[in-house]
Design a protein around this motif. Structure first.
Motif, short mmCIF file in Angstrom:
data_model
loop_
_atom_site.label_atom_id
_atom_site.label_comp_id
_atom_site.label_asym_id
_atom_site.label_seq_id
_atom_site.Cartn_x
_atom_site.Cartn_y
_atom_site.Cartn_z
N CYS A 103 0.85 -1.20 0.00
CA CYS A 103 0.00 0.00 0.00
C CYS A 103 0.88 1.25 0.00
O CYS A 103 2.04 1.19 0.43
CB CYS A 103 -0.89 0.02 1.24
SG CYS A 103 -1.81 -1.51 1.53
N PRO A 104 0.37 2.39 -0.44
CA PRO A 104 1.15 3.62 -0.36
C PRO A 104 1.55 3.91 1.08
O PRO A 104 0.74 3.74 2.01
CB PRO A 104 0.19 4.70 -0.89
CG PRO A 104 -0.81 3.95 -1.71
CD PRO A 104 -0.97 2.62 -1.04
N GLY A 105 2.78 4.33 1.29
CA GLY A 105 3.23 4.67 2.63
C GLY A 105 2.57 5.93 3.15
O GLY A 105 2.01 6.74 2.38
N ILE A 106 2.63 6.12 4.46
CA ILE A 106 1.96 7.27 5.07
C ILE A 106 2.55 8.58 4.57
O ILE A 106 1.81 9.51 4.21
CB ILE A 106 2.07 7.18 6.61
CG1 ILE A 106 1.32 5.94 7.11
CG2 ILE A 106 1.50 8.42 7.27
CD1 ILE A 106 1.50 5.68 8.59
N LYS A 107 3.86 8.69 4.54
CA LYS A 107 4.49 9.93 4.09
C LYS A 107 4.20 10.20 2.62
O LYS A 107 4.01 11.36 2.21
CB LYS A 107 5.99 9.89 4.34
CG LYS A 107 6.37 9.99 5.82
CD LYS A 107 7.87 10.07 6.02
CE LYS A 107 8.21 10.24 7.49
NZ LYS A 107 9.68 10.30 7.71
N LEU A 108 4.15 9.14 1.81
CA LEU A 108 3.79 9.31 0.40
C LEU A 108 2.37 9.85 0.26
O LEU A 108 2.10 10.72 -0.58
CB LEU A 108 3.90 7.97 -0.34
CG LEU A 108 5.28 7.48 -0.74
CD1 LEU A 108 5.17 6.13 -1.42
CD2 LEU A 108 5.97 8.49 -1.67
N SER A 109 1.47 9.35 1.09
CA SER A 109 0.08 9.80 1.04
C SER A 109 -0.05 11.27 1.42
O SER A 109 -0.78 12.04 0.78
CB SER A 109 -0.78 8.95 1.97
OG SER A 109 -0.80 7.61 1.54
N HIS A 116 -0.69 16.91 -0.39
CA HIS A 116 -0.19 18.29 -0.41
C HIS A 116 0.08 18.77 -1.84
O HIS A 116 -0.32 19.87 -2.23
CB HIS A 116 1.08 18.37 0.43
CG HIS A 116 1.81 19.67 0.31
ND1 HIS A 116 1.24 20.88 0.66
CD2 HIS A 116 3.07 19.96 -0.13
CE1 HIS A 116 2.11 21.86 0.44
NE2 HIS A 116 3.22 21.32 -0.04
N THR A 117 0.77 17.95 -2.63
CA THR A 117 1.17 18.38 -3.98
C THR A 117 0.00 18.33 -4.97
O THR A 117 0.01 19.02 -5.97
CB THR A 117 2.32 17.51 -4.52
OG1 THR A 117 1.92 16.12 -4.50
CG2 THR A 117 3.57 17.66 -3.66
#
Length: 257
Positions: free
Chosen positions: A151-157, A162-163
């Motif tokens: 799954c997508p990591g927390i920081k990636l999410s 944000h972006t």
């Protein structure tokens, strides 16, 4: 002493073992552009500050999900430690039977985590690793690695949120006091924290159903930098092992020596 090196997409984690005891560990930012000599100078300085003589390192083992850095660190081991490293991959004994479509596809760190979990907790076992990606690795009652989820990591999410929006800020990761946020930052933090918490518990429940086992006979282990913040609130995450991958590398090193 044994030096264990886990090269991830975001961080490189190093651990120094004396026999079975982890006596020091370090975390570096993963940088594809650093040279062998630059990494060596940082590592030697860290070891010196921890009163560890690099000449006392008799062996090195590496797991990596960044192929370009395997050469960099292998060269570092030969040049500065005078040791040919064991690189976790095909041909290396791990003690884990892999029963998936293409065993070569699974990340080395995931097999290393499985090896450590089996050794310490037995089988069946689930390892949830909160890294750049959030991964679930599943070992059945016969100690076979049968697959998992990515799954997508927390920081990636958080970064994507944000972006990908015009006005939403990038926030710190922390557990809010309540689910319903009363401002934008708290609303994002709540969405991330409780969203991931619900996702993790929900996925674990489905894995348990597929394995057909009793939760009383199943161990669920958490690792990764952000794993600790979910342990108290989760229905299933009760054990946090921050050095699980390093422990797995030590175990695999011993199997191959």
């Amino acid at each position: 002493m044994i030096l264990a090196i886990d090269i991830g997409n975001t961080n490189i984690v190093l651990g120094v073992f004396k026999d079975e005891t982890l006596i020091a560990n370090f975390r570096l930012a993963t940088d594809h552009f650093k040279t062998t000599d630059e990494y060596a100078s940082i590592i030697m300085l860290l070891m010196e500050k921890n009163n560890i003589d690099i000449k006392g390192v008799r062996g090195v083992i590496i797991s990596s999900v960044v192929p370009s850095l395997i050469y960099t660190f292998s060269k570092l081991c030969r040049k500065y430690i005078n040791s040919e490293p064991i690189v976790v991959g095909p041909g290396v004994k791990t003690g884990v039977k892999i029963h998936i479509d293409n065993p070569r596809e699974v990340g080395a760190d995931r097999i290393v985590n499985a090896a450590a979990a089996i050794n310490k907790y037995g089988a069946p076992v689930i390892v949830v690793d909160f890294g750049t990606a959030t991964t679930f690795d599943v070992v059945d009652k016969n100690s076979c690695y049968v697959g998992g989820l990515i799954c997508p990591g927390i920081k990636l999410s958080i970064k994507a949120l944000h972006t990908g929006t015009a006005k939403l800020p990038e926030v710190e990761i922390e557990k809010p006091d309540r689910v319903v946020g009363t401002n934008t930052i708290r609303s994002i933090q709540s969405g991330i924290y409780y969203g991931y918490l619900s996702m993790v518990d929900g996925i674990i429940e489905k894995i348990i159903d597929e394995l057909g086992c009793d939760i009383k006979n199943l161990s669920v282990i958490t690792t990764g930098g952000l794993g600790s913040i979910f342990v108290r609130e989760s229905k299933y995450l009760k054990v946090y092992e921050p050095n699980l991958t390093l422990e797995g590398l030590r175990i695999i090193y011993e199997k191959n020596c």
